[in-house]
Design a protein around this motif. Structure first.
Motif, mmCIF file in Angstrom:
data_model
loop_
_atom_site.group_PDB
_atom_site.id
_atom_site.type_symbol
_atom_site.label_atom_id
_atom_site.label_comp_id
_atom_site.label_asym_id
_atom_site.label_seq_id
_atom_site.Cartn_x
_atom_site.Cartn_y
_atom_site.Cartn_z
ATOM 1 N N MET A 189 0.814 -1.222 0.000
ATOM 2 C CA MET A 189 0.000 0.000 0.000
ATOM 3 C C MET A 189 0.848 1.273 0.000
ATOM 4 O O MET A 189 0.300 2.374 -0.068
ATOM 5 N N TRP A 190 2.171 1.163 0.090
ATOM 6 C CA TRP A 190 2.961 2.377 0.303
ATOM 7 C C TRP A 190 2.869 3.357 -0.859
ATOM 8 O O TRP A 190 2.855 4.578 -0.654
ATOM 9 N N GLU A 191 2.782 2.839 -2.084
ATOM 10 C CA GLU A 191 2.716 3.748 -3.228
ATOM 11 C C GLU A 191 1.388 4.506 -3.244
ATOM 12 O O GLU A 191 1.353 5.713 -3.522
ATOM 13 N N GLU A 192 0.314 3.795 -2.934
ATOM 14 C CA GLU A 192 -0.992 4.452 -2.870
ATOM 15 C C GLU A 192 -1.014 5.483 -1.743
ATOM 16 O O GLU A 192 -1.539 6.596 -1.906
ATOM 17 N N LEU A 193 -0.449 5.106 -0.605
ATOM 18 C CA LEU A 193 -0.395 6.032 0.528
ATOM 19 C C LEU A 193 0.451 7.259 0.189
ATOM 20 O O LEU A 193 0.093 8.394 0.518
ATOM 21 N N ARG A 194 1.579 7.038 -0.475
ATOM 22 C CA ARG A 194 2.430 8.169 -0.888
ATOM 23 C C ARG A 194 1.664 9.146 -1.761
ATOM 24 O O ARG A 194 1.721 10.370 -1.548
ATOM 25 N N ASP A 195 0.933 8.627 -2.734
ATOM 26 C CA ASP A 195 0.191 9.501 -3.645
ATOM 27 C C ASP A 195 -0.870 10.296 -2.885
ATOM 28 O O ASP A 195 -1.082 11.485 -3.159
ATOM 29 N N ILE A 196 -1.545 9.643 -1.947
ATOM 30 C CA ILE A 196 -2.574 10.332 -1.155
ATOM 31 C C ILE A 196 -1.958 11.463 -0.350
ATOM 32 O O ILE A 196 -2.433 12.607 -0.360
ATOM 33 N N LEU A 197 -0.880 11.146 0.359
ATOM 34 C CA LEU A 197 -0.301 12.118 1.276
ATOM 35 C C LEU A 197 0.370 13.276 0.548
ATOM 36 O O LEU A 197 0.319 14.425 0.995
ATOM 37 N N GLU A 198 0.995 12.997 -0.599
ATOM 38 C CA GLU A 198 1.651 14.072 -1.343
ATOM 39 C C GLU A 198 0.632 15.098 -1.852
ATOM 40 O O GLU A 198 0.943 16.287 -1.953
ATOM 41 N N LYS A 199 -0.564 14.649 -2.137
ATOM 42 C CA LYS A 199 -1.596 15.564 -2.626
ATOM 43 C C LYS A 199 -2.245 16.361 -1.499
ATOM 44 O O LYS A 199 -2.725 17.469 -1.713
ATOM 45 N N ARG A 200 -2.275 15.808 -0.283
ATOM 46 C CA ARG A 200 -3.067 16.411 0.789
ATOM 47 C C ARG A 200 -2.229 17.110 1.860
ATOM 48 O O ARG A 200 -2.777 17.850 2.677
ATOM 49 N N PHE A 201 -0.942 16.898 1.876
ATOM 50 C CA PHE A 201 -0.117 17.405 2.965
ATOM 51 C C PHE A 201 0.042 18.922 2.890
ATOM 52 O O PHE A 201 0.468 19.458 1.876
ATOM 53 N N LYS A 202 -0.304 19.608 3.988
ATOM 54 C CA LYS A 202 -0.136 21.049 4.076
ATOM 55 C C LYS A 202 0.405 21.397 5.458
ATOM 56 O O LYS A 202 -0.087 20.899 6.468
ATOM 57 N N LEU A 203 1.421 22.240 5.501
ATOM 58 C CA LEU A 203 2.008 22.692 6.754
ATOM 59 C C LEU A 203 1.408 24.029 7.165
ATOM 60 O O LEU A 203 1.069 24.868 6.310
ATOM 61 N N ARG A 204 1.285 24.200 8.495
ATOM 62 C CA ARG A 204 0.806 25.463 9.053
ATOM 63 C C ARG A 204 1.957 26.140 9.799
ATOM 64 O O ARG A 204 2.984 25.518 10.068
ATOM 65 N N GLN A 205 1.737 27.403 10.146
ATOM 66 C CA GLN A 205 2.792 28.129 10.854
ATOM 67 C C GLN A 205 3.142 27.440 12.165
ATOM 68 O O GLN A 205 4.319 27.329 12.523
ATOM 69 N N VAL A 206 2.129 26.928 12.869
ATOM 70 C CA VAL A 206 2.372 26.299 14.168
ATOM 71 C C VAL A 206 3.227 25.038 14.033
ATOM 72 O O VAL A 206 3.895 24.621 14.983
ATOM 73 N N ASP A 207 3.233 24.432 12.852
ATOM 74 C CA ASP A 207 4.022 23.224 12.639
ATOM 75 C C ASP A 207 5.526 23.502 12.648
ATOM 76 O O ASP A 207 6.326 22.573 12.751
ATOM 77 N N PHE A 208 5.896 24.758 12.555
ATOM 78 C CA PHE A 208 7.311 25.122 12.600
ATOM 79 C C PHE A 208 7.754 25.529 14.010
ATOM 80 O O PHE A 208 8.892 25.929 14.214
ATOM 81 N N THR A 209 6.835 25.412 14.972
ATOM 82 C CA THR A 209 7.155 25.684 16.368
ATOM 83 C C THR A 209 7.195 24.354 17.120
ATOM 84 O O THR A 209 7.207 23.288 16.513
ATOM 85 N N TYR A 210 7.154 24.430 18.457
ATOM 86 C CA TYR A 210 7.102 23.207 19.252
ATOM 87 C C TYR A 210 5.687 22.613 19.314
ATOM 88 O O TYR A 210 5.454 21.675 20.061
#
Length: 404
Positions: free
Chosen positions: A1-22
């Protein structure tokens, strides 16, 4: 399933400002704990709704279990569990906290029955007599390495056993949704979470029942290092909060897991696809075992099959050259020789002694790899042992490099 999971996550992953803090909480990402609470409420059928306030995140289950051991059990005291069991528990309890892992050897015919607790009862008394008080019990459900789910009546009995002996229960449910039916077990026992029990009606104190889960198995993401503890014990949560800095989940991992959990349609599809692939992979490997007349224990959960090589290892005349066996060797030494022979031919197999099996000669075969990888490994085993080639494998094997 890793290839399918990779495709899903690459399309949906978004970082927020708080993700660069603790992060926004020492208990773990708020949005991830919200999503996990919804996930447990939808898939684990809890008797009482799971609240994010009852969840604490950690960078993998071994970290969480290590900190649970520190909080619940004094150094030198013990945690009890049925053997065979996953060898990672030895490390997670003992290295940082000095907790003794006490295995109760249970023959397979007694596993998943009320007799299992009879074995735990005896070992509990023996351990106390030897000066190692037991303070907690660990239940691995679905069980590793056997790949079976516990029936609800036995999970109930585990909770009552702990209540009777004033013990905490840690339920490791990391393979909860990696379940499947098969030709071997068409009516396999389904997964039941400890969360689904009405503990008060069983006269069990909910404060002593804890559950751990993670991203590693059901979501094919061992390397992401994300796990979660559920408990209704506020004192335990406060104790773990004091050391939570040592096991914070990285913001990217938290965001990736959240992105998958937050889309219900996508999540349902992923789980169903994963279970379908697990069944197909299990049937593929079990067909190979039957072709070579190798006994195995049918499984219906997890990623593996326990395979009995004792008949092979008993035939010292046939395998003396390949494995350098002798009739004077016990089965533990023969098991080690077989493991070494597989490794010499480029196949890493988990041997039974590592799982505290009650007798030598068992191996845990993992079937949840890509089909061509599995077929390369099976072909190498056939060559190592001088067996005929199984006709059900890939007709043209693309080997994954030289054997070192």
């Amino acid at each position: 399933m890793w290839e399918e999971l990779r495709d899903i996550l690459e399309k949906r992953f978004k970082l927020r400002q708080v993700d660069f803090t603790y992060g926004d909480s020492l208990y773990g990402s708020i949005r991830l704990r919200d999503a996990l609470a919804n996930f447990f409420n939808n898939y684990f059928k809890p008797f009482s709704p799971v609240s994010p306030d009852n969840l604490l995140m950690g960078n993998g289950l071994l970290s969480l279990i290590s900190q649970l051991g520190r909080a619940l059990i004094d150094p030198g005291h013990g945690v009890l569990l049925a053997a065979p069991y996953y060898h990672g528990f030895d490390i997670s309890f003992s290295v940082h906290s000095g907790v003794r892992v006490v295995g109760a050897p249970v023959p397979f015919e007694d596993m998943f029955t009320s007799k299992e607790l009879d074995h735990l009862e005896k070992v509990l008394a023996d351990s106390e007599a030897k000066g190692v008080p037991i303070r907690a019990v660990l239940l691995c459900n679905p069980q590793n390495p056997y790949g079976r789910c516990y029936p609800p009546e036995l999970i109930t009995a585990y909770c009552q056993f702990c209540e009777r002996h004033n013990l905490h229960l840690i339920s490791d449910e990391i393979y909860a949704l990696s379940t499947f039916a098969s030709d071997d077990l068409p009516n396999a026992v389904p997964f039941t979470s400890v969360l689904s029990l009405d503990l008060e009606s069983l006269n069990v104190n909910p404060q002593r029942i804890h559950m751990v889960y993670g991203m590693s198995k059901d979501f094919d993401a061992n390397g992401f290092r994300a796990g979660v503890l559920y408990t209704r014990n506020e004192m335990l949560l406060h104790s773990l909060l004091a050391t939570s800095l040592f096991m914070l989940v990285g913001s990217p991992s938290a965001g990736l897991w959240y992105s998958l959990l937050s889309d219900q349609t996508l999540l349902n599809h992923f789980i169903q696809r994963n279970q379908t692939h697990l069944r197909e992979s299990y049937e593929h490997m079990s067909a190979w075992l039957r072709f070579h007349n190798i006994p195995y224990l049918p499984s219906s959960a997890g990623h593996f099959i326990m395979v009995n090589f004792r008949p092979i290892l008993a035939d010292t005349d046939r395998y003396i050259s390949q494995l350098r066996l002798s009739s004077e060797m016990d089965f533990w030494d023969r098991e080690a020789a077989l493991t070494a022979a597989f490794l010499a031919n480029g196949v890493l197999v988990s041997h039974g002694q590592g799982f505290h099996m009650y007798e030598g000669g068992w191996m845990r075969f993992t079937f949840s790899l890509k089909r061509e990888m599995v077929d390369v490994a099976l072909d190498r085993i056939e060559r190592a042992l001088g067996w005929d080639r199984w006709p059900g494998g890939s007709p043209e094997l693309s080997d994954y490099g030289p054997v070192n």
